[in-house]
Structures are given as structure tokens and as C-alpha cells.
Design an enzyme around this catalytic site. Sequence first.
Site, PDB file in Angstrom:
ATOM      1  N   GLU A 135     -57.769 106.051  26.695  1.00  0.00           N
ATOM      2  CA  GLU A 135     -58.551 105.776  25.475  1.00  0.00           C
ATOM      3  C   GLU A 135     -59.170 107.053  24.928  1.00  0.00           C
ATOM      4  O   GLU A 135     -60.132 107.017  24.174  1.00  0.00           O
ATOM      5  CB  GLU A 135     -59.678 104.771  25.763  1.00  0.00           C
ATOM      6  CG  GLU A 135     -59.264 103.497  26.457  1.00  0.00           C
ATOM      7  CD  GLU A 135     -58.433 102.599  25.550  1.00  0.00           C
ATOM      8  OE1 GLU A 135     -58.684 102.616  24.335  1.00  0.00           O
ATOM      9  OE2 GLU A 135     -57.540 101.902  26.057  1.00  0.00           O
TER      10      GLU A 135
ATOM     11  N   ASP B 274     -66.310 115.640  37.172  1.00  0.00           N
ATOM     12  CA  ASP B 274     -67.103 114.417  37.281  1.00  0.00           C
ATOM     13  C   ASP B 274     -67.097 113.840  38.694  1.00  0.00           C
ATOM     14  O   ASP B 274     -66.342 114.283  39.561  1.00  0.00           O
ATOM     15  CB  ASP B 274     -66.613 113.362  36.267  1.00  0.00           C
ATOM     16  CG  ASP B 274     -65.088 113.294  36.175  1.00  0.00           C
ATOM     17  OD1 ASP B 274     -64.411 113.746  37.118  1.00  0.00           O
ATOM     18  OD2 ASP B 274     -64.579 112.784  35.171  1.00  0.00           O
TER      19      ASP B 274
ATOM     20  N   GLU C 255     -67.001 109.035  27.441  1.00  0.00           N
ATOM     21  CA  GLU C 255     -66.408 107.851  26.825  1.00  0.00           C
ATOM     22  C   GLU C 255     -66.617 107.880  25.313  1.00  0.00           C
ATOM     23  O   GLU C 255     -67.338 108.740  24.792  1.00  0.00           O
ATOM     24  CB  GLU C 255     -67.087 106.587  27.393  1.00  0.00           C
ATOM     25  CG  GLU C 255     -67.021 106.457  28.903  1.00  0.00           C
ATOM     26  CD  GLU C 255     -65.672 105.924  29.407  1.00  0.00           C
ATOM     27  OE1 GLU C 255     -64.662 106.050  28.701  1.00  0.00           O
ATOM     28  OE2 GLU C 255     -65.654 105.372  30.519  1.00  0.00           O
TER      29      GLU C 255
ATOM     30  N   HIS D 273     -60.670 109.525  26.728  1.00  0.00           N
ATOM     31  CA  HIS D 273     -61.841 110.142  27.352  1.00  0.00           C
ATOM     32  C   HIS D 273     -61.454 111.422  28.072  1.00  0.00           C
ATOM     33  O   HIS D 273     -60.330 111.615  28.516  1.00  0.00           O
ATOM     34  CB  HIS D 273     -62.659 109.177  28.209  1.00  0.00           C
ATOM     35  CG  HIS D 273     -62.064 108.776  29.517  1.00  0.00           C
ATOM     36  ND1 HIS D 273     -61.991 107.463  29.916  1.00  0.00           N
ATOM     37  CD2 HIS D 273     -61.552 109.495  30.535  1.00  0.00           C
ATOM     38  CE1 HIS D 273     -61.444 107.408  31.106  1.00  0.00           C
ATOM     39  NE2 HIS D 273     -61.168 108.636  31.513  1.00  0.00           N
TER      40      HIS D 273
HETATM   41  C1  GLP Z   1     -60.521 109.487  35.274  1.00  0.00           C
HETATM   42  C2  GLP Z   1     -61.150 110.859  35.287  1.00  0.00           C
HETATM   43  C3  GLP Z   1     -60.653 111.713  34.149  1.00  0.00           C
HETATM   44  C4  GLP Z   1     -59.138 111.675  34.128  1.00  0.00           C
HETATM   45  C5  GLP Z   1     -58.699 110.273  33.857  1.00  0.00           C
HETATM   46  C6  GLP Z   1     -57.195 110.104  33.730  1.00  0.00           C
HETATM   47  O1  GLP Z   1     -61.176 108.609  34.445  1.00  0.00           O
HETATM   48  N1  GLP Z   1     -62.564 110.808  35.249  1.00  0.00           N
HETATM   49  O2  GLP Z   1     -61.131 113.034  34.295  1.00  0.00           O
HETATM   50  O3  GLP Z   1     -58.659 112.549  33.145  1.00  0.00           O
HETATM   51  O4  GLP Z   1     -59.152 109.482  34.939  1.00  0.00           O
HETATM   52  O5  GLP Z   1     -56.621 109.868  34.966  1.00  0.00           O
HETATM   53  P1  GLP Z   1     -55.094 109.729  35.251  1.00  0.00           P
HETATM   54  O6  GLP Z   1     -54.567 111.119  35.264  1.00  0.00           O
HETATM   55  O7  GLP Z   1     -55.004 109.082  36.593  1.00  0.00           O
HETATM   56  O8  GLP Z   1     -54.497 108.914  34.171  1.00  0.00           O
END
Ligand code: GLP
Length: 252
Positions: free
Chosen positions: A141, A72, A148, A143
Site C-alpha cells: 500500500e 523499524d 503508513e 508504506h
Molecule cells: C514491512 C516492513 C517494511 C517492508 C515491508 C514489505 O511492513 N516494515 O519495511 O518494506 O514489510 O515487506 P515485504 O518485502 O515482505 O513485502
Amino acid sequence: MRQATFSSADDASQYLADYIIRKINSFRPTASKPFVLGLPTGSSPEGIYSRLVEAFRQGKVTFRHVVTFNMDEYIGLAPSNEQSYHYFMYDKLFNHIDIPKENINILNGLTNDVEQECKNYEAKIKKYGRIHLFLGGLGPEGHLAFNEAGSTRDCITREVTLVESTIKANCRFFNNDLSKVPKTALSVGISTILDNSDEIALIVLGENKRFALEKTIHGKKSNPDFPSSYLQEHPNVLIVCDNAAAGLKSKL
Ligand code: GLP
């Protein structure tokens, strides 16, 4: 789903980095038969990326014939913006390994034709045939990438609107200023991940992922309100987590 639980985030990251290296090396990639790797951003994969860089420096792996697809990117952030996922990926990984620039694929958050950008991304993945290993993280949450709650099983790469909890969770990267977090992003879809990948590996670290991990593995299958639950449909998922995420106490 297979689950590997480690007493620390370091051990979990080391395990998954070694796992990726073994996969690449045993595949014996060449220019005409590259290893295709899906990649996430966020804080969870950072330990994996630093270990991949270290292994490359030690000559344990080469990325010359590895093709990557990132999950993304925020809409509106230039690659030079330190909060963009472009910047993150080059800073943490690509600048330090021997991957050719043309093998790196990240959605362009500055495109003025979102539809075409997303179509091209899907087409490029299809052109390679399969993603051999899609590495992912997990939002608190549930995702997956930026899919989402409400994301459907058949969704593919598209523009998404970030929900408040994601904006809140990610504002720590934007000086805790909610107004600075982009409200939209480009993201691969659930179908993009599930239907194109031979294997999916998730890195899940920290107590704040406990609820999400539990729902991902044991929650209602394919629940649109909890997108990571779609992973239960895939035949080859490896979840690598630490004790904190698994809800286990670490020995002192
Ligand atoms: C962002 C990314 C996700 C990732 C998530 C969790 O929202 N788009 O791909 O998995 O964060 O991030 P973290 O590892 O910092 O908790």
C-alpha cells in the site's frame, strides 16, 4: 529516480547486493570514517542479505567499518522472538558477517520510554552525519518502513499504529494469525529517510507490488496517502525491481 528492472528476483537481488558492495568498497571506510547503511526487513531484502553474506565469505567485502540503522521494529517483541526485526536481522545478516555489535542500531521495541528511544535514535543518526545509502522495501500500500498512509513529510522516528492492510500483509510471518501481529511499531520517519540519506535504494519484487511501484514513480508527488511517493522529492533514488513488479512479462 533511476529504475533498474531485471527478469527475475534473483537477478535484481544480485544487482543490488553488488551495488552495495561497490559502494562500501569504493568508500574505503575506516573506524573514524564508517560507511553508514540503512536497512529494511521483510521478504524482499532476503536475497540481498544472503548475497552479502556470500560476498563476505568470499572476502569481497568487510563490514568491520560499516554502521547500520534499521528502519523499524515491532513494539512488544523481544529480540529473541523470531518475528522481531532484531531476530530477522541477526539471523539473515549480522550473525554471518564481521560487523561489530556496537555498529548495529535497531530500535528497541521493548523500551519503556518510547519518546526517549526515538529521540536517541534520531540523535545517533545525526551524530554520524549522513546515511550514505538507505536500502528500503515497499509495502503493497506504499508504506516505507512503517510509515503508513497519512504520514507527513516532516515525520521523524516515532511510535506508529499499523493499519489493517499492513497487519494482514505481515500476518504470513505470524502463522497467518492476525491476532498475533503487533498493532504498533517504532519506525524512522519520512524526514529521517529523506533528509539524512545521500542515496536511497529500494528493492521491489513481485506482482503484488506492481500498483505500489507505479504510484511511487508516476503517482502524485508527495501524497501523504501514499508515503512512498515522497521519494520523488529525493535527488538520488535507485529503484531495483523485477519484471513482475514492473508489470512486464518475463521471457520463458
Ligand atoms: C514491512 C516492513 C517494511 C517492508 C515491508 C514489505 O511492513 N516494515 O519495511 O518494506 O514489510 O515487506 P515485504 O518485502 O515482505 O513485502
